[in-house]
Design a protein around this motif. Structure first.
Motif, PDB file in Angstrom:
ATOM      1  N   ALA A 115       0.826  -1.206   0.000  1.00  0.00           N
ATOM      2  CA  ALA A 115       0.000   0.000   0.000  1.00  0.00           C
ATOM      3  C   ALA A 115       0.861   1.258   0.000  1.00  0.00           C
ATOM      4  O   ALA A 115       0.594   2.212  -0.753  1.00  0.00           O
ATOM      5  CB  ALA A 115      -0.924  -0.009   1.223  1.00  0.00           C
ATOM      6  N   LEU A 116       1.896   1.286   0.822  1.00  0.00           N
ATOM      7  CA  LEU A 116       2.775   2.453   0.876  1.00  0.00           C
ATOM      8  C   LEU A 116       3.515   2.652  -0.445  1.00  0.00           C
ATOM      9  O   LEU A 116       3.706   3.788  -0.900  1.00  0.00           O
ATOM     10  CB  LEU A 116       3.779   2.300   2.024  1.00  0.00           C
ATOM     11  N   THR A 117       3.931   1.547  -1.063  1.00  0.00           N
ATOM     12  CA  THR A 117       4.633   1.656  -2.342  1.00  0.00           C
ATOM     13  C   THR A 117       3.727   2.226  -3.420  1.00  0.00           C
ATOM     14  O   THR A 117       4.140   3.092  -4.211  1.00  0.00           O
ATOM     15  CB  THR A 117       5.161   0.277  -2.772  1.00  0.00           C
ATOM     16  N   SER A 118       2.484   1.752  -3.473  1.00  0.00           N
ATOM     17  CA  SER A 118       1.548   2.249  -4.495  1.00  0.00           C
ATOM     18  C   SER A 118       1.196   3.710  -4.273  1.00  0.00           C
ATOM     19  O   SER A 118       0.922   4.436  -5.229  1.00  0.00           O
ATOM     20  CB  SER A 118       0.274   1.399  -4.477  1.00  0.00           C
ATOM     21  N   ILE A 119       1.224   4.160  -3.027  1.00  0.00           N
ATOM     22  CA  ILE A 119       0.877   5.553  -2.739  1.00  0.00           C
ATOM     23  C   ILE A 119       2.046   6.486  -3.009  1.00  0.00           C
ATOM     24  O   ILE A 119       1.882   7.570  -3.586  1.00  0.00           O
ATOM     25  CB  ILE A 119       0.411   5.696  -1.273  1.00  0.00           C
ATOM     26  N   TYR A 120       3.267   6.050  -2.611  1.00  0.00           N
ATOM     27  CA  TYR A 120       4.426   6.947  -2.688  1.00  0.00           C
ATOM     28  C   TYR A 120       5.303   6.717  -3.909  1.00  0.00           C
ATOM     29  O   TYR A 120       6.343   7.369  -4.030  1.00  0.00           O
ATOM     30  CB  TYR A 120       5.276   6.798  -1.424  1.00  0.00           C
ATOM     31  N   ALA A 121       4.915   5.825  -4.808  1.00  0.00           N
ATOM     32  CA  ALA A 121       5.646   5.687  -6.065  1.00  0.00           C
ATOM     33  C   ALA A 121       5.474   6.961  -6.893  1.00  0.00           C
ATOM     34  O   ALA A 121       4.586   7.782  -6.634  1.00  0.00           O
ATOM     35  CB  ALA A 121       5.155   4.468  -6.833  1.00  0.00           C
ATOM     36  N   GLU A 122       6.304   7.143  -7.880  1.00  0.00           N
ATOM     37  CA  GLU A 122       6.272   8.384  -8.658  1.00  0.00           C
ATOM     38  C   GLU A 122       4.946   8.589  -9.373  1.00  0.00           C
ATOM     39  O   GLU A 122       4.589   9.717  -9.702  1.00  0.00           O
ATOM     40  CB  GLU A 122       7.422   8.392  -9.669  1.00  0.00           C
ATOM     41  N   ASN A 123       4.213   7.493  -9.628  1.00  0.00           N
ATOM     42  CA  ASN A 123       2.888   7.623 -10.239  1.00  0.00           C
ATOM     43  C   ASN A 123       1.779   7.378  -9.230  1.00  0.00           C
ATOM     44  O   ASN A 123       0.620   7.196  -9.609  1.00  0.00           O
ATOM     45  CB  ASN A 123       2.741   6.646 -11.410  1.00  0.00           C
ATOM     46  N   GLY A 124       2.103   7.370  -7.933  1.00  0.00           N
ATOM     47  CA  GLY A 124       1.116   7.135  -6.904  1.00  0.00           C
ATOM     48  C   GLY A 124       0.345   8.380  -6.535  1.00  0.00           C
ATOM     49  O   GLY A 124       0.622   9.487  -7.022  1.00  0.00           O
TER      50      GLY A 124
END
Length: 278
Positions: A115-124
């Motif tokens: 969840a954190l990766t999907s939110i804070y990725a460059e396209n999140g």
């Protein structure tokens, strides 16, 4: 008769309860840790030093300790703020927010990491706006910091919250009567009372962060010398059947964690002793 029962309590005597305590701790803590040290002792001193002083190992230790420390510091500040709001104010949805605090306890760490990766990725959702400012969170040490802050917040909140609930508000009223401002009252009256609980929460959050794996492995990117943490490096050693190397790294982290917790407990003891002498 009542006095005798009151002194003895409802549990068995000291000898039996102490025996069960030692057996329980030995089976769950002492024996496994002893085996870890025994396994590490099978290596020669040169092999042990060579494993620990490897550039990749030192980098992973530095990343784990620094990110865990900063995450625990952040939680020590905002955990007190969250506990203060939950104790001192009444508002709609308070019970919901109080339950959300415990979510990192119940949520599988891997789910939190995804969840954190999907939110804070460059396209999140959040990462795309941070990217406009040149701030990259996912796959950087900042991402590790975010993940460790996420899993460590409940430790501080749940440690400070009971202390605030038992706090006598008359102490603050007395300080206000003597002319103290709100800031002086908090800094000189409330904070010293909360400090032992804050240190305890900090120690728990820090210790938990050092061993965290699931939530970090997704958002860190696992780049050696940059975002690789110690638990991941240990898993890599095990996958390569390098059991001795994994044991050596685990032993060093165990010693580092024990020393840091010892220092923190000593500081807490000194603070309690100072408060008792006041």
């Amino acid at each position: 008769m009542r006095k005798s029962l009151h002194n003895r309590g409802f549990l068995p005597g000291f000898g039996m309860t102490m025996g069960y305590t030692i057996i329980y701790l030995s089976l769950l803590v002492l024996i496994p840790l002893s085996v870890l040290f025994l396994k590490a002792s099978t290596m020669s001193w040169e092999q042990f030093i060579g494993t620990i002083m490897d550039t990749r190992v030192l980098a992973s230790i530095r990343v784990s300790i620094m990110t865990s420390f900063f995450a625990a510091c952040l939680n020590a500040v905002f955990g007190v703020l969250v506990a203060w709001v939950l104790v001192r104010y009444q508002f709609a949805g308070k019970r919901i927010i109080d339950g959300i605090v415990d979510l990192p306890f119940a949520l599988p760490t891997a789910v939190g990491g995804i969840a954190l990766t999907s939110i804070y990725a460059e396209n999140g959702w959040i990462g795309q706006y941070l990217a406009e400012w040149g701030i990259k969170v996912a796959y950087t040490p900042i991402g590790i910091w975010v993940a460790l802050t996420f899993i460590g917040l409940p430790f501080v909140v749940r440690t400070v919250q009971p202390v605030l609930q038992d706090w006598d508000l008359q102490m603050e009223e007395a300080a206000a009567t003597l002319g103290a401002t709100r800031w002086n009252t908090f800094w000189r009256v409330v904070l010293p009372h909360l400090l032992p609980a804050i240190i305890t929460g900090f120690a728990l959050a820090f210790a938990r962060a050092l061993g965290e794996y699931g939530s970090v492995v997704f958002i860190s990117g696992n780049m050696p010398l940059k975002t690789e943490i110690v638990p991941l490096l240990i898993m890599t050693k095990l996958e390569q059947f390098d059991y001795a190397g994994a044991t050596a790294i685990a032993t060093v982290m165990l010693v580092i964690s024990f020393v840091m917790l010892l220092v923190i407990n000593y500081l807490q003891w000194k603070i309690n002793k100072f408060d008792a002498a006041r």
